[in-house]
Write a protein that holds these residues in place. Structure first.
Motif, PDB file in Angstrom:
ATOM      1  N   ARG A 264       4.597  44.561  -1.298  1.00 40.27           N
ATOM      2  CA  ARG A 264       5.129  43.201  -1.229  1.00 40.27           C
ATOM      3  C   ARG A 264       5.894  42.853  -2.505  1.00 40.27           C
ATOM      4  NH1 ARG A 264       4.598  43.031   4.114  1.00 40.27           N
ATOM      5  NH2 ARG A 264       2.449  42.722   4.824  1.00 40.27           N
ATOM      6  N   SER A 265       6.890  42.017  -2.367  1.00 45.07           N
ATOM      7  CA  SER A 265       7.690  41.601  -3.512  1.00 45.07           C
ATOM      8  C   SER A 265       6.843  40.820  -4.513  1.00 45.07           C
ATOM      9  CB  SER A 265       8.867  40.738  -3.045  1.00 45.07           C
ATOM     10  OG  SER A 265       9.763  41.491  -2.268  1.00 45.07           O
ATOM     11  N   PRO A 266       7.222  40.879  -5.793  1.00 47.86           N
ATOM     12  CA  PRO A 266       6.452  40.160  -6.811  1.00 47.86           C
ATOM     13  C   PRO A 266       6.893  38.699  -6.902  1.00 47.86           C
ATOM     14  CG  PRO A 266       8.220  41.367  -7.852  1.00 47.86           C
ATOM     15  CD  PRO A 266       8.306  41.673  -6.382  1.00 47.86           C
ATOM     16  N   PHE A 267       5.970  37.854  -7.272  1.00 52.85           N
ATOM     17  CA  PHE A 267       6.271  36.434  -7.416  1.00 52.85           C
ATOM     18  C   PHE A 267       5.712  35.930  -8.730  1.00 52.85           C
ATOM     19  CE2 PHE A 267       6.411  37.361  -2.955  1.00 52.85           C
ATOM     20  CZ  PHE A 267       7.482  36.619  -2.481  1.00 52.85           C
ATOM     21  N   ASP A 268       6.557  35.223  -9.460  1.00 56.73           N
ATOM     22  CA  ASP A 268       6.125  34.532 -10.667  1.00 56.73           C
ATOM     23  C   ASP A 268       6.006  33.052 -10.331  1.00 56.73           C
ATOM     24  OD1 ASP A 268       5.755  36.468 -12.597  1.00 56.73           O
ATOM     25  OD2 ASP A 268       7.874  36.605 -13.027  1.00 56.73           O
ATOM     26  N   PHE A 269       4.803  32.635 -10.024  1.00 58.96           N
ATOM     27  CA  PHE A 269       4.607  31.245  -9.642  1.00 58.96           C
ATOM     28  C   PHE A 269       4.606  30.349 -10.879  1.00 58.96           C
ATOM     29  CE2 PHE A 269       2.182  33.588  -6.237  1.00 58.96           C
ATOM     30  CZ  PHE A 269       3.133  33.382  -5.245  1.00 58.96           C
ATOM     31  N   PRO A 270       5.130  29.129 -10.770  1.00 56.53           N
ATOM     32  CA  PRO A 270       5.169  28.230 -11.927  1.00 56.53           C
ATOM     33  C   PRO A 270       3.762  27.865 -12.379  1.00 56.53           C
ATOM     34  CG  PRO A 270       5.723  27.041  -9.909  1.00 56.53           C
ATOM     35  CD  PRO A 270       5.673  28.505  -9.552  1.00 56.53           C
ATOM     36  N   PRO A 271       3.562  27.707 -13.689  1.00 55.75           N
ATOM     37  CA  PRO A 271       2.227  27.359 -14.186  1.00 55.75           C
ATOM     38  C   PRO A 271       1.750  26.007 -13.682  1.00 55.75           C
ATOM     39  CG  PRO A 271       3.877  27.212 -15.934  1.00 55.75           C
ATOM     40  CD  PRO A 271       4.537  27.871 -14.772  1.00 55.75           C
ATOM     41  N   GLU A 272       2.706  25.116 -13.421  1.00 59.71           N
ATOM     42  CA  GLU A 272       2.364  23.802 -12.881  1.00 59.71           C
ATOM     43  C   GLU A 272       3.193  23.543 -11.629  1.00 59.71           C
ATOM     44  OE1 GLU A 272       2.628  20.635 -15.648  1.00 59.71           O
ATOM     45  OE2 GLU A 272       1.416  21.631 -17.182  1.00 59.71           O
ATOM     46  N   ILE A 273       2.552  23.066 -10.578  1.00 62.47           N
ATOM     47  CA  ILE A 273       3.259  22.752  -9.342  1.00 62.47           C
ATOM     48  C   ILE A 273       3.888  21.371  -9.481  1.00 62.47           C
ATOM     49  CG2 ILE A 273       3.007  22.320  -6.872  1.00 62.47           C
ATOM     50  CD1 ILE A 273       0.761  24.356  -6.842  1.00 62.47           C
ATOM     51  N   PRO A 274       5.192  21.250  -9.224  1.00 62.01           N
ATOM     52  CA  PRO A 274       5.841  19.938  -9.347  1.00 62.01           C
ATOM     53  C   PRO A 274       5.207  18.910  -8.413  1.00 62.01           C
ATOM     54  CG  PRO A 274       7.470  21.693  -9.159  1.00 62.01           C
ATOM     55  CD  PRO A 274       6.139  22.314  -8.866  1.00 62.01           C
ATOM     56  N   ASN A 275       5.190  17.670  -8.857  1.00 59.46           N
ATOM     57  CA  ASN A 275       4.685  16.584  -8.034  1.00 59.46           C
ATOM     58  C   ASN A 275       5.587  16.408  -6.821  1.00 59.46           C
ATOM     59  OD1 ASN A 275       4.856  13.496  -7.284  1.00 59.46           O
ATOM     60  ND2 ASN A 275       2.832  13.822  -8.204  1.00 59.46           N
ATOM     61  N   ARG A 276       5.025  16.502  -5.644  1.00 59.88           N
ATOM     62  CA  ARG A 276       5.808  16.505  -4.412  1.00 59.88           C
ATOM     63  C   ARG A 276       6.581  15.199  -4.223  1.00 59.88           C
ATOM     64  NH1 ARG A 276       4.478  14.772   0.804  1.00 59.88           N
ATOM     65  NH2 ARG A 276       5.907  15.607   2.364  1.00 59.88           N
ATOM     66  N   MET A 277       5.929  14.076  -4.417  1.00 67.12           N
ATOM     67  CA  MET A 277       6.587  12.794  -4.175  1.00 67.12           C
ATOM     68  C   MET A 277       7.699  12.538  -5.193  1.00 67.12           C
ATOM     69  SD  MET A 277       5.276  11.994  -1.432  1.00 67.12           S
ATOM     70  CE  MET A 277       6.208  10.470  -1.270  1.00 67.12           C
ATOM     71  N   GLN A 278       7.456  12.896  -6.446  1.00 67.72           N
ATOM     72  CA  GLN A 278       8.484  12.712  -7.464  1.00 67.72           C
ATOM     73  C   GLN A 278       9.695  13.608  -7.188  1.00 67.72           C
ATOM     74  OE1 GLN A 278       6.664  13.382 -11.294  1.00 67.72           O
ATOM     75  NE2 GLN A 278       5.383  11.543 -11.166  1.00 67.72           N
ATOM     76  N   ALA A 279       9.424  14.846  -6.781  1.00 73.87           N
ATOM     77  CA  ALA A 279      10.510  15.776  -6.479  1.00 73.87           C
ATOM     78  C   ALA A 279      11.347  15.287  -5.302  1.00 73.87           C
ATOM     79  CB  ALA A 279       9.932  17.160  -6.181  1.00 73.87           C
ATOM     80  N   LYS A 280      10.676  14.773  -4.281  1.00 76.84           N
ATOM     81  CA  LYS A 280      11.395  14.266  -3.113  1.00 76.84           C
ATOM     82  C   LYS A 280      12.210  13.028  -3.482  1.00 76.84           C
ATOM     83  CE  LYS A 280      10.829  12.668   1.642  1.00 76.84           C
ATOM     84  NZ  LYS A 280       9.905  12.441   2.780  1.00 76.84           N
ATOM     85  N   GLN A 281      11.629  12.142  -4.267  1.00 78.09           N
ATOM     86  CA  GLN A 281      12.328  10.917  -4.648  1.00 78.09           C
ATOM     87  C   GLN A 281      13.585  11.229  -5.459  1.00 78.09           C
ATOM     88  OE1 GLN A 281      11.628   7.707  -3.630  1.00 78.09           O
ATOM     89  NE2 GLN A 281      13.666   7.409  -4.526  1.00 78.09           N
TER      90      GLN A 281
END
Length: 399
Positions: A173-190
């Motif tokens: 499987r391909s490698p993934f570097d996940f972000p250390p912090e997940i962005p706030n969903r509502m702030q990102a959408k706004q």
């Protein structure tokens, strides 16, 4: 003595998941054992810049001309005759100068152009396949000339190889570097709603990846129209993040034309290429994967990790990544309206949304880290080097 590993690419401004995966692999190799070397054909571009950002040694190779897909040759590309009489021998000289033990190719054009000179120079060739299982090269060239075939999914294993590849085929499987912090969903959408000037109750669906025939951006537009019909009053918008891979395809124009035909022209937004993409992806109400023959898409796993639900076609490698109804949804690939049911369910049921996204995040975090990928590839490297000659029997599948 370190084993040098050469990673050749076509330089330029088009960078996809295969480039990201390959160069993150190269950057993660144990430098006490392996020495990665990135080569960009013709120009540096974003490929070279990305390699440099990872601390990878790289160079630009302006010659020779390379084979290209028939009908898409540019002025400096080589014909088959020119390649056989000149280019292959020049590439063989490049190999003598760089002196890699392994040549690890990661995209279609690089496979085709490097496999023969690598074979002729007596070095090890790894064909890292991320494309269609029916493709000519993976069925005709790789079985004869490559020492090992690595595939991102069982789906993309050569479908009709000229000779059996069972002894030299692995799924990694391909490698993934996940972000250390997940962005706030509502702030990102706004932030996206504000950028585009949309209504506060807008529903956002994302397409992430280059605009190619296989990924079917036009079909994505049709799914947006179908979801709008199912949702009713809330405005539904489709956001496409990525560039047109082939200008001659005019997929950007065709996408806009389809939107106009369906009366949703103002609801389709070509967002272009953006990096990093995690904030945009986190702001989606769902990721819609309209592709056919997708071996194993990166954006699918990235979205799962970020907590954005995935609705994907029941096709290709998608079925190896998603458990329908538990970590995402799989739908009929040829019916745009099939996306509408799961999309509406996720909007109507916060409990379903939370259950699916939590299960998807857990699955992605546990199964798709970079270290697991690097260890699997390095095991293949070691076994090939240990044999000291083409072929590597007994390499088990890594998944």
């Amino acid at each position: 003595m370190k084993a040098k590993v050469l990673f050749p690419f076509i330089g330029g401004d088009l960078m996809g998941g295969s480039h990201v995966s390959a160069m993150n692999l190269a950057a993660s190799l144990d430098r006490n054992v392996f020495e990665p070397h990135v080569l960009c054909h013709f120009e540096c571009g974003v490929i070279g810049e990305y390699a440099q950002s990872l601390g990878l040694k790289h160079e630009v190779l302006h010659e020779p001309g390379l084979l290209a897909v028939r009908g898409k040759r540019r002025e400096n590309d080589a014909t088959v005759a020119q390649y056989c009489m000149s280019s292959v021998w020049k590439l063989k000289s490049v190999l003598k100068r760089i002196n890699p033990a392994i040549v690890h190719t990661n995209e279609g054009r690089m496979h085709t152009n490097w496999v023969l000179p690598t074979k002729l120079s007596g070095r090890i060739h790894i064909w890292h396949h991320r494309q269609d299982p029916t493709a000519f090269g993976i069925n005709k060239l790789a079985p004869l000339f490559s020492d090992h075939i690595v595939s991102v999914s069982h789906f993309s294993k050569p479908s009709k190889p000229i000779r059996s590849v069972d002894h030299k085929f692995s799924v990694v499987r391909s490698p993934f570097d996940f972000p250390p912090e997940i962005p706030n969903r509502m702030q990102a959408k706004q932030a996206l709603i504000s950028e585009l000037g949309l209504a506060e109750n807008a529903v956002l669906y994302g397409y992430f990846g280059n605009l190619t025939e296989r990924k079917r951006p036009v079909h994505f537009v049709e799914t947006i129209a179908a979801i709008q019909n199912a949702v009713g009053d809330r405005p539904v918008h489709g956001l496409l993040f990525g560039r047109v891979a082939d200008e001659e395809s005019k997929l950007d124009e065709r996408t806009k034309s389809k939107a106009a035909e369906l009366g949703i022209e103002s609801q389709i937004h070509l967002m272009g290429f953006r990096q990093p993409i995690d904030v945009c992806m986190a702001g989606m109400d769902a990721l819609l994967i309209s592709a056919l023959n997708e071996p194993f898409g990166r954006t699918l796993i990235e979205s799962m990790y970020l907590g954005t639900p995935v609705i994907a076609t029941l096709h290709g490698g998608n079925v190896e990544a998603i458990e329908d109804g538990k970590t995402g949804f799989l739908v009929c690939p040829n019916d745009p309206a099939a996306f509408a049911g799961p999309a509406k369910q996720l909007l109507d049921s916060p409990e379903l949304f939370d259950r699916v996204t939590e299960a998807a995040h857990k699955n992605a975090a546990e199964n798709y880290g970079r270290q697991r990928h690097v260890e699997s590839i390095c095991e293949i490297y070691r076994k090939l080097l240990q044999h000291g000659q083409p072929g590597c029997t007994g390499v088990t599948q890594a998944s």
